[in-house]
Design an enzyme around this catalytic site. Structure first.
Site, PDB file in Angstrom:
ATOM      1  CG  MET A  89      -1.877  -1.231   1.153  1.00  0.00           C
ATOM      2  SD  MET A  89      -3.441  -1.015   2.007  1.00  0.00           S
ATOM      3  CE  MET A  89      -2.905  -0.797   3.673  1.00  0.00           C
ATOM      4  CG  HIS A 112       8.170  -0.099   6.373  1.00  0.00           C
ATOM      5  ND1 HIS A 112       8.433  -1.450   6.392  1.00  0.00           N
ATOM      6  CD2 HIS A 112       6.827   0.023   6.582  1.00  0.00           C
ATOM      7  CE1 HIS A 112       7.315  -2.116   6.620  1.00  0.00           C
ATOM      8  NE2 HIS A 112       6.320  -1.245   6.728  1.00  0.00           N
ATOM      9  N   GLY A 164      10.776  -3.140   5.857  1.00  0.00           N
ATOM     10  CA  GLY A 164      10.033  -4.407   5.790  1.00  0.00           C
ATOM     11  C   GLY A 164       9.640  -4.712   4.344  1.00  0.00           C
ATOM     12  CG  HIS A 165       6.764  -2.227   2.329  1.00  0.00           C
ATOM     13  ND1 HIS A 165       6.668  -1.094   3.103  1.00  0.00           N
ATOM     14  CD2 HIS A 165       5.519  -2.773   2.317  1.00  0.00           C
ATOM     15  CE1 HIS A 165       5.428  -0.943   3.531  1.00  0.00           C
ATOM     16  NE2 HIS A 165       4.708  -1.954   3.080  1.00  0.00           N
ATOM     17  CD  GLN A 184      -6.279  -3.721   2.605  1.00  0.00           C
ATOM     18  OE1 GLN A 184      -6.154  -4.154   1.459  1.00  0.00           O
ATOM     19  NE2 GLN A 184      -5.322  -3.865   3.502  1.00  0.00           N
ATOM     20  CD  GLN A 236      -2.257  -9.087   4.278  1.00  0.00           C
ATOM     21  OE1 GLN A 236      -3.102  -8.207   4.376  1.00  0.00           O
ATOM     22  NE2 GLN A 236      -1.005  -8.810   3.966  1.00  0.00           N
ATOM     23  CG  MET A 239      10.439  -1.872  10.471  1.00  0.00           C
ATOM     24  SD  MET A 239      11.531  -1.514   9.105  1.00  0.00           S
ATOM     25  CE  MET A 239      13.037  -1.262  10.029  1.00  0.00           C
ATOM     26  CB  SER A 240       3.708  -0.950  11.071  1.00  0.00           C
ATOM     27  OG  SER A 240       2.443  -0.432  10.716  1.00  0.00           O
TER      28      SER A 240
HETATM   29  O1  PAF Z   1      -0.453  -6.001   3.630  1.00  0.00           O
HETATM   30  C1  PAF Z   1      -0.815  -5.038   2.905  1.00  0.00           C
HETATM   31  O2  PAF Z   1      -0.120  -4.033   2.738  1.00  0.00           O
HETATM   32  C2  PAF Z   1      -2.165  -5.098   2.214  1.00  0.00           C
HETATM   33  O3  PAF Z   1      -3.098  -5.778   2.986  1.00  0.00           O
HETATM   34  C3  PAF Z   1      -2.093  -5.707   0.799  1.00  0.00           C
HETATM   35  C4  PAF Z   1      -1.633  -7.148   0.829  1.00  0.00           C
HETATM   36  C5  PAF Z   1      -1.154  -4.879  -0.073  1.00  0.00           C
HETATM   37  C6  PAF Z   1      -3.493  -5.687   0.147  1.00  0.00           C
HETATM   38  O4  PAF Z   1      -3.972  -4.401   0.020  1.00  0.00           O
END
Ligand code: PAF
Length: 278
Positions: free
Chosen positions: A29, A33, A35-36, A60, A152, A183-184
C-alpha cells in the site's frame, strides 16, 4: 534504473502476459519501509521479473478507520524501488480496480472472522478480493509477503488453495526497528511517547517466550501476564492469542512452533505483532 510505472489494468495484463520469465510480485500500500524492501530484495533473488503494486485498497478499511490519512509517498517509493532494480510498478487508481458496477467479493470463511477479523469484520474480504485481482492482473508466480501480517498470509494461502490460483506465497520474516518495534507504515502516527509505549507489543511477546523457557506453558496465564504488561504501557489490548500456526485455532498450552499474536491500540493507532515460540 527507474521501474516502468503502469496504471491501467488492461496494460498491466498485456505486459505481464508477455513476460516469459518467472514473475515475483510484492503487493504493497506504499509508504515503503525496510520491511517492504526486504520483500522486494527476496523477490529479486528468487525470481527474474519483479512487479510491485502500490495501491491503498479502500475496501479493506472500515468507515471509521484510517483510509483518508493513510500515509503516501509515491515519489520516494519509486526512488527506493529504482535502487532495487524493480522492473514494474503497478499503480492503479480506484476506478481501475473497482470500476462502476463492480460486484464481486471473495470471503474466506471462519479464519477471516477470528483475531483481527473480530474487530475488523470486513477487512479480510477486502484484502482477499484485491489480492486475487492483483495476482491475476500481474500474472504472479510467487508473491512475497511478510509474517508481520501472519493472519493475512494464512487467509490468502487458503484462498489460493481453494480457488486454484497458480501463485505461491513466499513467507518472509517480520522486520523490526533496532529496539524491536515491528516495522509498519502506521508507526508514523505515533507521538514520541506513544512510540515508546508501542514497544510493549514486542516486549510482551518476549516475556511470553521467557516464561515458556522457564517451563510455564499455560496459555491463559501467559495471556494474563502479557495483557497486564501491555496495559502498564498504556496499551489497550484488542486481542492476545496463542494459536496453532496452520489453523489459527487457539490452544490451551504453549509448545514450540505455536504462534502468539497481539493487536494493541496505542492512542488511536492499532498495531499488531507476533512471534513463533521456539
Ligand atoms: O499487507 C498489505 O499491505 C495489504 O493488505 C495488501 C496485501 C497490499 C493488500 O492491500
Amino acid at each position: 534504473m527507474k521501474p516502468i510505472i503502469i496504471k491501467s489494468v488492461s496494460e498491466m495484463i498485456e505486459v505481464s502476459r508477455n513476460i516469459k520469465t518467472s514473475i515475483g510480485f510484492v503487493p504493497t500500500m506504499g509508504f515503503l519501509h525496510e520491511g517492504h524492501l526486504s520483500l522486494v530484495k527476496k523477490a529479486k533473488q528468487e525470481t527474474e521479473t519483479v512487479i510491485v503494486s502500490i495501491y491503498v485498497n479502500p475496501s479493506q478499511f472500515a468507515p471509521n478507520e484510517d483510509l483518508d490519512k493513510y500515509p503516501r509517498s509515491f515519489e520516494r517509493d519509486i526512488q527506493l524501488l529504482a535502487e532495487l532494480d524493480v522492473d514494474y510498478v503497478f499503480f492503479p487508481e480506484n476506478q481501475e480496480m473497482y470500476p462502476e458496477g463492480y460486484k464481486t467479493w471473495i470471503t474466506v470463511e471462519k479464519i477471516s472472522r477470528i483475531l483481527c477479523g473480530r474487530s475488523r469484520p470486513t477487512h479480510f474480504r477486502g484484502v482477499v478480493t484485491i489480492v486475487a485481482k492483483l495476482m491475476n492482473t500481474v500474472n504472479a508466480d510467487y508473491m512475497f509477503m511478510g509474517e508481520k501480517d501472519f493472519q493475512q498470509i494464512v487467509v490468502l494461502e487458503q484462498m489460493i488453495k481453494d480457488l486454484n490460483f497458480k501463485t505461491r506465497i513466499v513467507r518472509c520474516p517480520l522486520i523490526r526497528e533496532k529496539d524491536g518495534l515491528a516495522m509498519s507504515s502506521r508507526n508514523k502516527y505515533l507521538s514520541s511517547q506513544q512510540r515508546n509505549d508501542a514497544l510493549c507489543l514486542y516486549k510482551s511477546l518476549l516475556m511470553a517466550q521467557e516464561k515458556f523457557n522457564e517451563g510455564f506453558t499455560g496459555s491463559a496465564e501467559t495471556i494474563d501476564w502479557m495483557n497486564e504488561f501491555i496495559e502498564s504501557y498504556n496499551g489497550v489490548v484488542d486481542y492476545t492469542e496463542i494459536v496453532d500456526p496452520n489453523s489459527l485455532q487457539t490452544i490451551s498450552n504453549l509448545h514450540k512452533g505455536c504462534r502468539i499474536l497481539v493487536a494493541v491500540k496505542i492512542g488511536k493507532t492499532r498495531l499488531i505483532d507476533n512471534i513463533e515460540i521456539v
